[in-house]
Structure formats: C-alpha cells, structure tokens
Design a protein around this motif. Structure first.
Motif, PDB file in Angstrom:
ATOM      1  N   UNK A 132       0.856  -1.183   0.000  1.00  0.00           N
ATOM      2  CA  UNK A 132       0.000   0.000   0.000  1.00  0.00           C
ATOM      3  C   UNK A 132       0.890   1.231   0.000  1.00  0.00           C
ATOM      4  N   UNK A 133       0.311   2.344  -0.385  1.00  0.00           N
ATOM      5  CA  UNK A 133       1.055   3.593  -0.388  1.00  0.00           C
ATOM      6  C   UNK A 133       0.105   4.763  -0.308  1.00  0.00           C
ATOM      7  N   UNK A 134       0.651   5.885   0.031  1.00  0.00           N
ATOM      8  CA  UNK A 134      -0.171   7.077   0.114  1.00  0.00           C
ATOM      9  C   UNK A 134       0.673   8.325   0.140  1.00  0.00           C
ATOM     10  N   UNK A 135       0.028   9.414  -0.143  1.00  0.00           N
ATOM     11  CA  UNK A 135       0.668  10.721  -0.089  1.00  0.00           C
ATOM     12  C   UNK A 135      -0.275  11.648   0.653  1.00  0.00           C
ATOM     13  N   UNK A 136       0.259  12.343   1.628  1.00  0.00           N
ATOM     14  CA  UNK A 136      -0.502  13.363   2.335  1.00  0.00           C
ATOM     15  C   UNK A 136       0.058  14.705   1.884  1.00  0.00           C
ATOM     16  N   UNK A 137      -0.830  15.576   1.437  1.00  0.00           N
ATOM     17  CA  UNK A 137      -0.373  16.892   1.011  1.00  0.00           C
ATOM     18  C   UNK A 137      -1.466  17.910   1.269  1.00  0.00           C
ATOM     19  N   UNK A 138      -1.037  19.143   1.344  1.00  0.00           N
ATOM     20  CA  UNK A 138      -2.018  20.210   1.510  1.00  0.00           C
ATOM     21  C   UNK A 138      -1.987  21.099   0.278  1.00  0.00           C
ATOM     22  N   UNK A 139      -2.968  21.978   0.182  1.00  0.00           N
ATOM     23  CA  UNK A 139      -3.064  22.854  -0.979  1.00  0.00           C
ATOM     24  C   UNK A 139      -1.817  23.697  -1.163  1.00  0.00           C
ATOM     25  N   UNK A 140      -1.205  24.124  -0.059  1.00  0.00           N
ATOM     26  CA  UNK A 140      -0.052  25.010  -0.163  1.00  0.00           C
ATOM     27  C   UNK A 140       1.158  24.339  -0.789  1.00  0.00           C
ATOM     28  N   UNK A 141       1.318  23.010  -0.613  1.00  0.00           N
ATOM     29  CA  UNK A 141       2.479  22.352  -1.201  1.00  0.00           C
ATOM     30  C   UNK A 141       2.388  22.349  -2.715  1.00  0.00           C
ATOM     31  N   UNK A 142       1.220  22.054  -3.269  1.00  0.00           N
ATOM     32  CA  UNK A 142       1.044  22.081  -4.717  1.00  0.00           C
ATOM     33  C   UNK A 142       1.109  23.520  -5.216  1.00  0.00           C
ATOM     34  N   UNK A 143       0.444  24.417  -4.552  1.00  0.00           N
ATOM     35  CA  UNK A 143       0.464  25.825  -4.933  1.00  0.00           C
ATOM     36  C   UNK A 143       1.886  26.361  -4.895  1.00  0.00           C
ATOM     37  N   UNK A 144       2.649  25.975  -3.898  1.00  0.00           N
ATOM     38  CA  UNK A 144       4.045  26.411  -3.807  1.00  0.00           C
ATOM     39  C   UNK A 144       4.860  25.981  -5.020  1.00  0.00           C
ATOM     40  N   UNK A 145       4.653  24.747  -5.488  1.00  0.00           N
ATOM     41  CA  UNK A 145       5.365  24.263  -6.675  1.00  0.00           C
ATOM     42  C   UNK A 145       4.937  25.031  -7.921  1.00  0.00           C
ATOM     43  N   UNK A 146       3.637  25.316  -8.030  1.00  0.00           N
ATOM     44  CA  UNK A 146       3.147  26.097  -9.174  1.00  0.00           C
ATOM     45  C   UNK A 146       3.787  27.486  -9.182  1.00  0.00           C
ATOM     46  N   UNK A 147       3.830  28.127  -8.019  1.00  0.00           N
ATOM     47  CA  UNK A 147       4.428  29.465  -7.939  1.00  0.00           C
ATOM     48  C   UNK A 147       5.927  29.418  -8.180  1.00  0.00           C
ATOM     49  N   UNK A 148       6.608  28.376  -7.690  1.00  0.00           N
ATOM     50  CA  UNK A 148       8.053  28.244  -7.967  1.00  0.00           C
ATOM     51  C   UNK A 148       8.310  28.081  -9.459  1.00  0.00           C
ATOM     52  N   UNK A 149       7.457  27.332 -10.153  1.00  0.00           N
ATOM     53  CA  UNK A 149       7.607  27.172 -11.599  1.00  0.00           C
ATOM     54  C   UNK A 149       7.454  28.515 -12.302  1.00  0.00           C
ATOM     55  N   UNK A 150       6.491  29.311 -11.863  1.00  0.00           N
ATOM     56  CA  UNK A 150       6.295  30.642 -12.455  1.00  0.00           C
ATOM     57  C   UNK A 150       7.500  31.532 -12.154  1.00  0.00           C
ATOM     58  N   UNK A 151       7.985  31.505 -10.917  1.00  0.00           N
ATOM     59  CA  UNK A 151       9.160  32.299 -10.547  1.00  0.00           C
ATOM     60  C   UNK A 151      10.352  31.946 -11.425  1.00  0.00           C
ATOM     61  N   UNK A 152      10.599  30.658 -11.581  1.00  0.00           N
ATOM     62  CA  UNK A 152      11.754  30.232 -12.381  1.00  0.00           C
ATOM     63  C   UNK A 152      11.574  30.599 -13.841  1.00  0.00           C
ATOM     64  N   UNK A 153      10.353  30.442 -14.348  1.00  0.00           N
ATOM     65  CA  UNK A 153      10.084  30.792 -15.740  1.00  0.00           C
ATOM     66  C   UNK A 153      10.267  32.276 -16.009  1.00  0.00           C
ATOM     67  N   UNK A 154       9.742  33.115 -15.124  1.00  0.00           N
ATOM     68  CA  UNK A 154       9.904  34.565 -15.292  1.00  0.00           C
ATOM     69  C   UNK A 154      11.383  34.946 -15.197  1.00  0.00           C
TER      70      UNK A 154
END
Length: 146
Positions: A17-39
């Motif tokens: 079995x496996x699982x991942x626990x995450x919150x909205x901020x972890x995914x949002x943080x990655x999205x914002x980091x991608x935008x930061x790096x792209x800009x």
C-alpha cells in the motif's frame, strides 16, 4: 483541507500500500516556484513580453490580485511580482490542463536532484508531439464529471 491519496496493491507474490498526504499550499508552492523560475529565465534571456499561462487557477488568481495569498507563500508571491515589474508587457492567464500538457510533461520528468534544461534537439518524442498538438491548435473536448 489536507488531501490523502491512497492506493493498495495485491499481486500473487506481494501485498503493498502507499499514500501521499499533502495540503493545498504544497502544490500551490510548486506552481508558484515554476512561475518564478520561468519569469527569471525570460528576463535572463531578454524575453520581456510574456504571457504566463498556468492551469493552477489559484496561482493565477493570487498573482492577478483576485484572491489573497496564504501567509506561508507570501514571500514567494512578492518575489514573483517584483520580478514581473522588469517585464515590458505581461499577462497571467489560466488555461485548462489540456493546454498546458507540454509544461506538465516536463515537470513530471525525473531528472534527479536539481534543475535540468531541455533544448529542442533534445526534446523527447512525446514532448515534441505535445508541442505539435499545441501549435496545431488541437481541439480537446472536456467530459463532465459525475
């Protein structure tokens, strides 16, 4: 809310079995980091007229000032908005996931630790196909969720 993604597996010789626990901020943080790096890369390459497109509606709404940013990501938002002041022309738009498939494909490539750059001659064939679909303005049909 916290998301708990779970899965179980049973084969003839193994149970797991496996699982991942995450919150909205972890995914949002990655999205914002991608935008930061792209800009950052656009500015370094003197590409100063930029249409930023993300399928994270929350990231787009935060950067467009429509919704407030979670406190834990405020410093990241400020870094992005500060960098964007160097752009001559900019827009931040939400696009559906289907229209962001090339970026999604690149984000999923396991390159080990650190950052990797891919240039057109080195693009995987699957990425070339996704980019071709994008340039051909392939039509995608969304099916309603049940």
């Amino acid at each position: 809310m916290t998301a708990l993604h779970c899965d179980g597996s049973l084969t003839a010789d193994r149970a797991s079995y496996g699982g991942i626990i995450r919150d909205d901020n972890s995914v949002l943080g990655m999205e914002l980091l991608a935008i930061l790096r792209g800009v950052t890369l656009c500015i370094q390459k003197d590409l100063l007229r930029v249409s930023i497109r993300s399928y994270s509606k929350l990231a787009v709404d935060i950067l467009n000032g429509i919704v407030s940013c979670p406190w834990s990501l405020q410093a990241l938002k400020v870094r992005i908005t500060s960098l964007m002041e160097q752009l001559q022309r900019k827009e931040i738009r939400h696009v559906w996931r289907e229209l962001n498939q090339p970026a999604d494909f690149v984000a999923a490539i396991d390159t080990g630790d650190g950052e990797s750059f891919f240039y057109p001659p080195d693009f995987p064939l699957d990425l070339v196909e996704l980019i071709k679909n994008d340039s051909d303005r392939k039509t995608y049909f969304r099916t309603p969720s049940h």
